[in-house]
Design a protein around this motif. Structure first.
Motif, PDB file in Angstrom:
ATOM      1  N   ALA A   7      -3.950  -1.831   0.003  1.00  0.00           N
ATOM      2  CA  ALA A   7      -3.265  -0.499   0.658  1.00  0.00           C
ATOM      3  C   ALA A   7      -4.123   0.284   2.177  1.00  0.00           C
ATOM      4  O   ALA A   7      -4.495   0.684   2.909  1.00  0.00           O
ATOM      5  CB  ALA A   7      -3.045   0.906   0.546  1.00  0.00           C
ATOM      6  N   LEU A  14       0.439   3.425  -0.575  1.00  0.00           N
ATOM      7  CA  LEU A  14       0.906   2.716  -1.826  1.00  0.00           C
ATOM      8  C   LEU A  14       1.738   3.463  -2.691  1.00  0.00           C
ATOM      9  O   LEU A  14       1.488   5.129  -2.737  1.00  0.00           O
ATOM     10  CB  LEU A  14      -0.319   2.455  -2.755  1.00  0.00           C
ATOM     11  CG  LEU A  14       0.113   1.897  -4.560  1.00  0.00           C
ATOM     12  CD1 LEU A  14       0.539   0.664  -4.110  1.00  0.00           C
ATOM     13  CD2 LEU A  14      -1.230   1.542  -4.674  1.00  0.00           C
ATOM     14  N   ASP A  18      -0.249   1.169  -8.944  1.00  0.00           N
ATOM     15  CA  ASP A  18      -0.517   0.288  -8.803  1.00  0.00           C
ATOM     16  C   ASP A  18      -0.913  -1.227  -9.649  1.00  0.00           C
ATOM     17  O   ASP A  18      -0.268  -1.776 -11.156  1.00  0.00           O
ATOM     18  CB  ASP A  18      -2.259   0.563  -9.457  1.00  0.00           C
ATOM     19  CG  ASP A  18      -3.257   0.008  -7.842  1.00  0.00           C
ATOM     20  OD1 ASP A  18      -2.995  -1.315  -7.312  1.00  0.00           O
ATOM     21  OD2 ASP A  18      -4.865   0.165  -8.051  1.00  0.00           O
ATOM     22  N   LEU A  70       3.895  -0.895  -0.780  1.00  0.00           N
ATOM     23  CA  LEU A  70       3.352  -0.710   0.717  1.00  0.00           C
ATOM     24  C   LEU A  70       4.096  -0.155   2.376  1.00  0.00           C
ATOM     25  O   LEU A  70       4.795  -1.261   1.970  1.00  0.00           O
ATOM     26  CB  LEU A  70       2.213  -1.881   0.815  1.00  0.00           C
ATOM     27  CG  LEU A  70       1.625  -1.527  -0.165  1.00  0.00           C
ATOM     28  CD1 LEU A  70       0.111  -2.968   0.121  1.00  0.00           C
ATOM     29  CD2 LEU A  70       0.370  -1.260  -0.566  1.00  0.00           C
TER      30      LEU A  70
END
Length: 71
Positions: A7, A14, A18, A70
C-alpha cells in the motif's frame, strides 16, 4: 510482501488487516496468499468470495469488509 508495504509503495489505502501476499492471480485461481485485481463493481462480489488474501480495487469497493482491501 506485506499489504501495508505494498500500500505504501502504491500510494494506496489499506482497509482491513495486514496480510502477507506472495503473488497476483485471477479470481478463479487465487490462493490464500494471492492478491486479485477488481476493475469494476460487477466482479467485486466474486473477488470477495474468492480464496484470495486481498483485493485491490477502486473507491467503489471501500465499504467491502470480507477481505483486506487496497484502494
Amino acid at each position: 510482501m506485506k499489504l501495508s508495504l505494498l500500500a505504501q509503495k502504491l500510494d494506496a489505502k489499506l482497509i482491513g488487516r495486514d496480510a502477507k501476499v506472495t503473488g497476483v492471480a485471477s479470481l478463479k485461481s487465487a490462493t490464500a496468499s494471492d492478491l486479485v485485481f477488481v476493475e469494476d463493481p460487477t466482479t467485486l462480489a466474486a473477488a470477495l468470495s474468492s480464496n484470495a488474501a486481498s483485493v485491490i480495487a477502486g473507491e467503489f469497493a471501500s465499504a467491502a469488509t470480507a477481505h483486506p482491501l487496497l484502494i
